[in-house]
Structures are given as structure tokens and as C-alpha cells.
Scaffold this motif. Structure first.
Motif, PDB file in Angstrom:
ATOM      1  N   UNK A   1      15.060  38.511  86.752  1.00 44.52           N
ATOM      2  CA  UNK A   1      14.121  39.573  87.096  1.00 44.52           C
ATOM      3  C   UNK A   1      14.684  40.380  88.256  1.00 44.52           C
ATOM      4  N   UNK A   2      14.344  41.627  88.250  1.00 45.24           N
ATOM      5  CA  UNK A   2      14.753  42.528  89.327  1.00 45.24           C
ATOM      6  C   UNK A   2      13.477  43.131  89.894  1.00 45.24           C
ATOM      7  N   UNK A   3      13.166  42.774  91.147  1.00 42.72           N
ATOM      8  CA  UNK A   3      11.876  43.135  91.727  1.00 42.72           C
ATOM      9  C   UNK A   3      11.822  44.565  92.241  1.00 42.72           C
ATOM     10  N   UNK A   4      12.953  45.136  92.619  1.00 39.69           N
ATOM     11  CA  UNK A   4      12.934  46.466  93.227  1.00 39.69           C
ATOM     12  C   UNK A   4      13.944  47.384  92.549  1.00 39.69           C
ATOM     13  N   UNK A   5      13.606  48.655  92.537  1.00 38.52           N
ATOM     14  CA  UNK A   5      14.463  49.677  91.936  1.00 38.52           C
ATOM     15  C   UNK A   5      15.651  49.979  92.846  1.00 38.52           C
ATOM     16  N   UNK A   6      16.693  50.563  92.256  1.00 42.36           N
ATOM     17  CA  UNK A   6      17.849  51.015  93.031  1.00 42.36           C
ATOM     18  C   UNK A   6      17.594  52.392  93.627  1.00 42.36           C
ATOM     19  N   UNK A   7      16.785  53.183  92.949  1.00 34.18           N
ATOM     20  CA  UNK A   7      16.450  54.526  93.422  1.00 34.18           C
ATOM     21  C   UNK A   7      15.706  54.410  94.756  1.00 34.18           C
ATOM     22  N   UNK A   8      16.220  55.067  95.829  1.00 35.70           N
ATOM     23  CA  UNK A   8      15.604  54.886  97.154  1.00 35.70           C
ATOM     24  C   UNK A   8      14.131  55.287  97.213  1.00 35.70           C
ATOM     25  N   UNK A   9      13.763  56.354  96.517  1.00 35.71           N
ATOM     26  CA  UNK A   9      12.361  56.793  96.554  1.00 35.71           C
ATOM     27  C   UNK A   9      11.458  55.760  95.884  1.00 35.71           C
ATOM     28  N   UNK A  10      11.864  55.337  94.702  1.00 35.25           N
ATOM     29  CA  UNK A  10      11.053  54.341  93.992  1.00 35.25           C
ATOM     30  C   UNK A  10      11.058  53.014  94.733  1.00 35.25           C
ATOM     31  N   UNK A  11      12.195  52.630  95.300  1.00 28.73           N
ATOM     32  CA  UNK A  11      12.278  51.411  96.103  1.00 28.73           C
ATOM     33  C   UNK A  11      11.298  51.482  97.271  1.00 28.73           C
ATOM     34  N   UNK A  12      11.298  52.623  97.966  1.00 30.85           N
ATOM     35  CA  UNK A  12      10.386  52.793  99.102  1.00 30.85           C
ATOM     36  C   UNK A  12       8.932  52.688  98.688  1.00 30.85           C
ATOM     37  N   UNK A  13       8.588  53.320  97.557  1.00 28.32           N
ATOM     38  CA  UNK A  13       7.204  53.240  97.082  1.00 28.32           C
ATOM     39  C   UNK A  13       6.826  51.813  96.697  1.00 28.32           C
ATOM     40  N   UNK A  14       7.754  51.108  96.072  1.00 23.85           N
ATOM     41  CA  UNK A  14       7.465  49.724  95.708  1.00 23.85           C
ATOM     42  C   UNK A  14       7.244  48.864  96.948  1.00 23.85           C
ATOM     43  N   UNK A  15       8.081  49.052  97.966  1.00 23.21           N
ATOM     44  CA  UNK A  15       7.917  48.287  99.208  1.00 23.21           C
ATOM     45  C   UNK A  15       6.580  48.627  99.860  1.00 23.21           C
ATOM     46  N   UNK A  16       6.240  49.918  99.891  1.00 26.72           N
ATOM     47  CA  UNK A  16       4.963  50.332 100.496  1.00 26.72           C
ATOM     48  C   UNK A  16       3.794  49.700  99.751  1.00 26.72           C
ATOM     49  N   UNK A  17       3.817  49.755  98.419  1.00 27.37           N
ATOM     50  CA  UNK A  17       2.712  49.163  97.651  1.00 27.37           C
ATOM     51  C   UNK A  17       2.651  47.648  97.812  1.00 27.37           C
TER      52      UNK A  17
END
Length: 197
Positions: A1-17
Motif C-alpha cells: 500500500x502507498x499511503x501518500x501521493x508523490x504530487x506535492x499538492x495532493x500529498x499536502x492535502x492528504x497530510x492536512x486531512x
């Protein structure tokens, strides 16, 4: 499984959520503990009844014991004072019952205040995170194994029609023909849609 995206914007949103979800859980746990302690403060009258009942019971028990030593009327006097002992025990029972109700209420309130918000997270946030992790992990494994054609097939089945319409010719037909350029473009779009490189 890969929990976070490589794209910085999507990664940031995932971390925030994820942080918002953890903050939500922590907030409700704090509220539950605070409410539990506040409800337990309501047991003070029950403690007062137990203390008063103990004092009355002990006083009447002591007086009844001493009254037995009085000649002629000692046993009758001791029996009469035994009623006071029973009254003290009744007060102790009432106080313990009130304490028990308050403690049960505090416990179940705490459980409800933790369980309901966490259930909300389990129903809303967690399935989305698991879905992303499973899809991104599978896409990453396909990419590493060199199965671009399978990534392209996933893109054909999951990307919106407007994105597929941007190809110069029919991407499904190009995929069936084994057009390496279209397969690579579709694979890149699938990875990009998941926020992967």
C-alpha cells in the motif's frame, strides 16, 4: 500500500486531512474525558449520604452496645436504638446507589462521546484513505513491474471521457493495437490521476 501521493499538492492535502482526522479524534477524546470527570463530580451527594449514614449507623450501634449494659431495660433500649442503625444502613445504601448511577452514567457518556465521532471517521475518512492506498499501491506495483499496458487499461476504464477524448485517435483502439506511445501516455495519466510520478 502507498499511503501518500508523490504530487506535492495532493500529498499536502492528504497530510492536512489526516491531521484534521487525528485532531478530530483527539478533540472528542478530550471532550469525553472532561465530561466524564464533570459527571463524576455529581457523586458528591452520594458520598455525603454514605458518610452521614456511616456516622448514624456507628453512633446508634455504639449506643445500642452500651445500652445492653443497663439493668432491666438494656435489651429493650438496645433494640430501640437498633432502628437508628438500620436507618444509617439505609442511608448508606441510598448513597451507594446514587454513586453507582453517577459512575455508570459517566462511563457510558464517555464511551458514547468517543465511539460516535470515531465511528464517523471510520465511515467517512478511513475508507477514502484505504481506497487511495490500495489503488496507489497497486498502480505503483504495476509501474515497477513494467506493466504499462495494464496501467493504460486502468486509465481506459477509470479516467473521465473528457480526458480520453484529448487523444488524437481512439485510445482504446490504440491500446488494442499495442501502440507504445498511447500506452505510455495512458499509463502516465493513470499515475497522474492518483498523484503518482
Amino acid at each position: 500500500m502507498k499511503w501518500y501521493a508523490d504530487n506535492p499538492t495532493r500529498f499536502g492535502l492528504q497530510v492536512i486531512f489526516d491531521l484534521v482526522a487525528l485532531g478530530w479524534a483527539a478533540l472528542w477524546i478530550w471532550i469525553a474525558v472532561t465530561a466524564h470527570d464533570a459527571v463524576l463530580d455529581l457523586r458528591a451527594p452520594g458520598d455525603g449520604l454514605v458518610n452521614a449514614g456511616s456516622g448514624i449507623r456507628d453512633a446508634f450501634t455504639g449506643a445500642a452496645d452500651k445500652a445492653r449494659g443497663v439493668p432491666l431495660v438494656g435489651d429493650d433500649l438496645s433494640g430501640a436504638l437498633g432502628g437508628g442503625t438500620r436507618a444509617g444502613e439505609t442511608l448508606i445504601g441510598a448513597g451507594n446507589a446514587q454513586i453507582s448511577v453517577v459512575q455508570d452514567t459517566a462511563f457510558w457518556l464517555q464511551v458514547a462521546l468517543i465511539a460516535l465521532p470515531l465511528a464517523f471517521l471510520l465511515i467517512t475518512w478511513l475508507p477514502l484513505r484505504l481506497r487511495f492506498a490500495l489503488r496507489a499501491g497497486a498502480a505503483r506495483r504495476l509501474q515497477v513491474a513494467g506493466f504499462s499496458d495494464l496501467l493504460a487499461l486502468r486509465a481506459l476504464s477509470s479516467l473521465p471521457a473528457r480526458q480520453l477524448a484529448r487523444f488524437s485517435d481512439d485510445p482504446a483502439e490504440a491500446w488494442r493495437r499495442g501502440d507504445d506511445e498511447v500506452i505510455a501516455a495512458l499509463a502516465r495519466r493513470e499515475l497522474s490521476a492518483l498523484g503518482l510520478r
